[in-house]
Design a protein around this motif. Structure first.
Motif, PDB file in Angstrom:
ATOM      1  N   GLN A 276       0.714  -1.222  -0.037  1.00  0.00           N
ATOM      2  CA  GLN A 276      -0.082  -0.068   0.083  1.00  0.00           C
ATOM      3  C   GLN A 276       0.869   1.274   0.143  1.00  0.00           C
ATOM      4  OE1 GLN A 276      -2.871   0.103   2.939  1.00  0.00           O
ATOM      5  NE2 GLN A 276      -3.501  -2.266   2.777  1.00  0.00           N
ATOM      6  N   SER A 277       1.995   1.012   0.616  1.00  0.00           N
ATOM      7  CA  SER A 277       2.920   2.500   1.020  1.00  0.00           C
ATOM      8  C   SER A 277       3.301   2.943  -0.598  1.00  0.00           C
ATOM      9  CB  SER A 277       4.053   2.195   1.893  1.00  0.00           C
ATOM     10  OG  SER A 277       4.749   1.232   1.348  1.00  0.00           O
ATOM     11  N   SER A 278       3.390   2.151  -1.573  1.00  0.00           N
ATOM     12  CA  SER A 278       4.022   2.290  -2.798  1.00  0.00           C
ATOM     13  C   SER A 278       3.132   3.214  -3.484  1.00  0.00           C
ATOM     14  CB  SER A 278       4.059   0.785  -3.491  1.00  0.00           C
ATOM     15  OG  SER A 278       3.259   0.154  -3.716  1.00  0.00           O
ATOM     16  N   ASP A 279       1.815   2.964  -3.035  1.00  0.00           N
ATOM     17  CA  ASP A 279       0.760   4.020  -3.855  1.00  0.00           C
ATOM     18  C   ASP A 279       0.344   5.092  -3.217  1.00  0.00           C
ATOM     19  OD1 ASP A 279       0.652   2.046  -5.975  1.00  0.00           O
ATOM     20  OD2 ASP A 279      -0.784   0.854  -4.994  1.00  0.00           O
ATOM     21  N   SER A 280       1.140   5.355  -1.952  1.00  0.00           N
ATOM     22  CA  SER A 280       0.883   6.606  -1.016  1.00  0.00           C
ATOM     23  C   SER A 280       1.921   7.034  -0.606  1.00  0.00           C
ATOM     24  CB  SER A 280       0.089   6.212   0.129  1.00  0.00           C
ATOM     25  OG  SER A 280       0.572   5.250   0.904  1.00  0.00           O
ATOM     26  N   GLU A 281       1.889   8.234   0.039  1.00  0.00           N
ATOM     27  CA  GLU A 281       3.067   8.973   0.732  1.00  0.00           C
ATOM     28  C   GLU A 281       3.513   8.388   2.047  1.00  0.00           C
ATOM     29  OE1 GLU A 281       2.052  13.180   0.756  1.00  0.00           O
ATOM     30  OE2 GLU A 281       2.094  13.436  -1.617  1.00  0.00           O
ATOM     31  N   ASN A 282       2.538   7.529   2.667  1.00  0.00           N
ATOM     32  CA  ASN A 282       2.621   7.039   4.120  1.00  0.00           C
ATOM     33  C   ASN A 282       3.725   5.776   3.860  1.00  0.00           C
ATOM     34  OD1 ASN A 282       0.986   8.789   5.174  1.00  0.00           O
ATOM     35  ND2 ASN A 282      -0.746   7.135   4.954  1.00  0.00           N
ATOM     36  N   SER A 283       4.510   5.725   4.830  1.00  0.00           N
ATOM     37  CA  SER A 283       5.658   4.596   5.019  1.00  0.00           C
ATOM     38  C   SER A 283       5.051   3.364   5.473  1.00  0.00           C
ATOM     39  CB  SER A 283       6.625   5.006   6.083  1.00  0.00           C
ATOM     40  OG  SER A 283       6.030   5.066   7.387  1.00  0.00           O
ATOM     41  N   PRO A 284       5.345   2.165   5.456  1.00  0.00           N
ATOM     42  CA  PRO A 284       4.791   0.929   5.723  1.00  0.00           C
ATOM     43  C   PRO A 284       4.671   1.070   7.378  1.00  0.00           C
ATOM     44  CG  PRO A 284       6.767   0.345   4.508  1.00  0.00           C
ATOM     45  CD  PRO A 284       6.747   1.804   4.784  1.00  0.00           C
ATOM     46  N   VAL A 285       5.461   1.646   7.961  1.00  0.00           N
ATOM     47  CA  VAL A 285       5.162   1.863   9.507  1.00  0.00           C
ATOM     48  C   VAL A 285       3.798   2.748   9.740  1.00  0.00           C
ATOM     49  CG1 VAL A 285       5.858   2.840  11.909  1.00  0.00           C
ATOM     50  CG2 VAL A 285       7.494   1.644  10.339  1.00  0.00           C
ATOM     51  N   GLU A 286       3.670   3.874   9.121  1.00  0.00           N
ATOM     52  CA  GLU A 286       2.618   4.702   9.076  1.00  0.00           C
ATOM     53  C   GLU A 286       1.113   4.246   8.735  1.00  0.00           C
ATOM     54  OE1 GLU A 286       4.796   8.854   8.339  1.00  0.00           O
ATOM     55  OE2 GLU A 286       4.198   7.929   6.541  1.00  0.00           O
ATOM     56  N   THR A 287       1.453   3.313   7.576  1.00  0.00           N
ATOM     57  CA  THR A 287       0.154   2.449   7.091  1.00  0.00           C
ATOM     58  C   THR A 287      -0.259   1.628   7.999  1.00  0.00           C
ATOM     59  OG1 THR A 287       1.085   2.880   4.549  1.00  0.00           O
ATOM     60  CG2 THR A 287      -0.774   1.387   5.171  1.00  0.00           C
ATOM     61  N   THR A 288       0.646   0.941   8.781  1.00  0.00           N
ATOM     62  CA  THR A 288       0.318  -0.069   9.723  1.00  0.00           C
ATOM     63  C   THR A 288      -0.335   0.660  11.134  1.00  0.00           C
ATOM     64  OG1 THR A 288       2.081  -1.373   9.040  1.00  0.00           O
ATOM     65  CG2 THR A 288       1.147  -2.030  11.405  1.00  0.00           C
ATOM     66  N   ALA A 289       0.232   1.827  11.464  1.00  0.00           N
ATOM     67  CA  ALA A 289      -0.210   2.554  12.559  1.00  0.00           C
ATOM     68  C   ALA A 289      -1.568   3.044  12.300  1.00  0.00           C
ATOM     69  CB  ALA A 289       0.558   3.830  12.823  1.00  0.00           C
ATOM     70  N   ASP A 290      -1.908   3.469  11.104  1.00  0.00           N
ATOM     71  CA  ASP A 290      -3.561   3.729  10.792  1.00  0.00           C
ATOM     72  C   ASP A 290      -4.294   2.462  10.638  1.00  0.00           C
ATOM     73  OD1 ASP A 290      -2.579   6.369  10.300  1.00  0.00           O
ATOM     74  OD2 ASP A 290      -2.354   6.234   8.184  1.00  0.00           O
ATOM     75  N   LYS A 291      -3.860   1.583  10.385  1.00  0.00           N
ATOM     76  CA  LYS A 291      -4.593   0.043  10.275  1.00  0.00           C
ATOM     77  C   LYS A 291      -4.986  -0.048  11.492  1.00  0.00           C
ATOM     78  CE  LYS A 291      -6.253  -3.883   8.788  1.00  0.00           C
ATOM     79  NZ  LYS A 291      -7.469  -4.016   8.108  1.00  0.00           N
ATOM     80  N   PHE A 292      -3.932  -0.045  12.504  1.00  0.00           N
ATOM     81  CA  PHE A 292      -4.465  -0.506  14.029  1.00  0.00           C
ATOM     82  C   PHE A 292      -4.819   0.658  14.690  1.00  0.00           C
ATOM     83  CE2 PHE A 292      -2.079  -4.030  11.986  1.00  0.00           C
ATOM     84  CZ  PHE A 292      -2.781  -5.213  12.519  1.00  0.00           C
ATOM     85  N   ASP A 293      -4.886   1.594  14.493  1.00  0.00           N
ATOM     86  CA  ASP A 293      -4.988   3.122  15.132  1.00  0.00           C
ATOM     87  C   ASP A 293      -4.089   2.971  16.436  1.00  0.00           C
ATOM     88  OD1 ASP A 293      -6.260   5.190  15.898  1.00  0.00           O
ATOM     89  OD2 ASP A 293      -8.172   4.121  16.847  1.00  0.00           O
TER      90      ASP A 293
END
Length: 309
Positions: A276-293
């Motif tokens: 997902q991070s390859s299609d957005s500006e978020n890093s994998p860590v940020e994407t994970t943090a958003d997923k699990f809140d």
């Protein structure tokens, strides 16, 4: 002159005395019963003959079995022939008529069988009950992707034990490895076999082995496989690493093992978050943090702990 009857001539009847007549009658009656019994019972000689025949037959059978079973280590061309002979006759350290297992460890002809010592040890456990099903941790076996090179086949299997992660020890890994190797050899031929012990299905794709890894290679070396035909295990040896790919040694301490949620975050970070991070500006860590809140720090802690579990 009165003529005496013939029975009056028998001893005991001559005098005509009453008590002598009674005593003689009893004696003659007992003798007569003994003769009749001996005649109609077939005599003791017949029974003796039957017993001897049964004993002779039993002795002949035992002698034939002994001739078939007795062997010397020099009678076998290789360890596979020895293994076939040993298992087909259901021999073990407790049943070794040829005394091939000198030190009673379940591995006959130690020098000849060196390359298959693990197979003999596993079979010994089956025969003697040293490792019953209750002693072997239950587990799920998954087959990974095969790798084919030249004329060789490289198999990958994954084991997921059905117990608490921190309870797995080296003995469990050895026992399960022996069982898996024997089962795989019965089903398909290969040159190389690797068994990785993991704690979840996601770990088969992300992170490598967790509890340990067992390789079954010729002489324990991956490069030696090209010199052997597929299915030739004459020089295969077992080589096992205990611990995870990033953390050597077992057992792991319970307080240092990641929680279930931390593992979920780690596997999400290692897989979907990167995609997902390859299609957005978020890093994998940020994407994970958003997923699990959760804060990014929580994700980083989970990654650190799970990477070294």
């Amino acid at each position: 002159m009165q003529k005496k009857r013939k029975w009056r001539r028998l001893p005991g009847f001559r005098s005509g005395t009453r008590w002598k007549l009674v005593t003689a009658s009893l004696v003659y009656t007992l003798v007569l019963i003994g003769i009749i019994t001996a005649v109609f019972s077939g005599g003791p000689s017949n029974n003796t003959g039957e017993n001897l025949s049964e004993e002779d037959a039993s002795t002949e059978t035992e002698a034939a079995d002994e001739v078939t079973a007795l062997k010397n280590c020099s009678d076998f061309e290789d360890d596979q022939q020895l293994y076939d002979y040993w298992t087909e006759n259901e021999f073990s350290s407790e049943n070794d008529p040829s005394s091939l297992d000198a030190n009673n460890d379940g591995v006959p002809c130690a020098v000849l069988s060196e390359g298959m010592s693990h197979e003999f040890t596993a079979y010994e456990k089956e025969q003697t009950g040293e490792a019953s099903e209750a002693d072997i941790p239950s587990y799920t076996l998954h087959k990974g992707k095969n790798t084919t090179y030249d004329n060789g086949v490289y198999l990958n299997y994954y084991v997921i034990p059905d117990v608490e992660p921190t309870s797995i020890d080296e003995t469990d890994i050895d026992t399960i490895s022996d069982e898996v190797i024997m089962n795989v050899k019965d089903k398909e031929e290969f040159n190389l076999l690797t068994i990785s012990f993991v704690d979840a299905e996601e770990a088969m794709e992300y992170g490598g082995y967790i509890y340990g890894k067992t390789d079954y290679f010729p002489h324990g070396e991956i490069n030696a496989a090209e010199d052997y035909e597929t299915g030739d295990y004459s020089d295969h040896e077992i080589s096992t690493v205990y611990g995870s790919i990033n953390n050597a040694g077992l057992p792991k301490q319970e307080e240092n093992y990641p929680t279930e949620k931390q593992l979920e975050m780690y596997f999400y970070w290692a897989g979907p978050a990167y995609e997902q991070s390859s299609d957005s500006e978020n890093s994998p860590v940020e994407t994970t943090a958003d997923k699990f809140d959760v804060p990014k720090e929580k994700v980083e802690q989970a990654i650190q702990k799970a990477s070294h579990r």
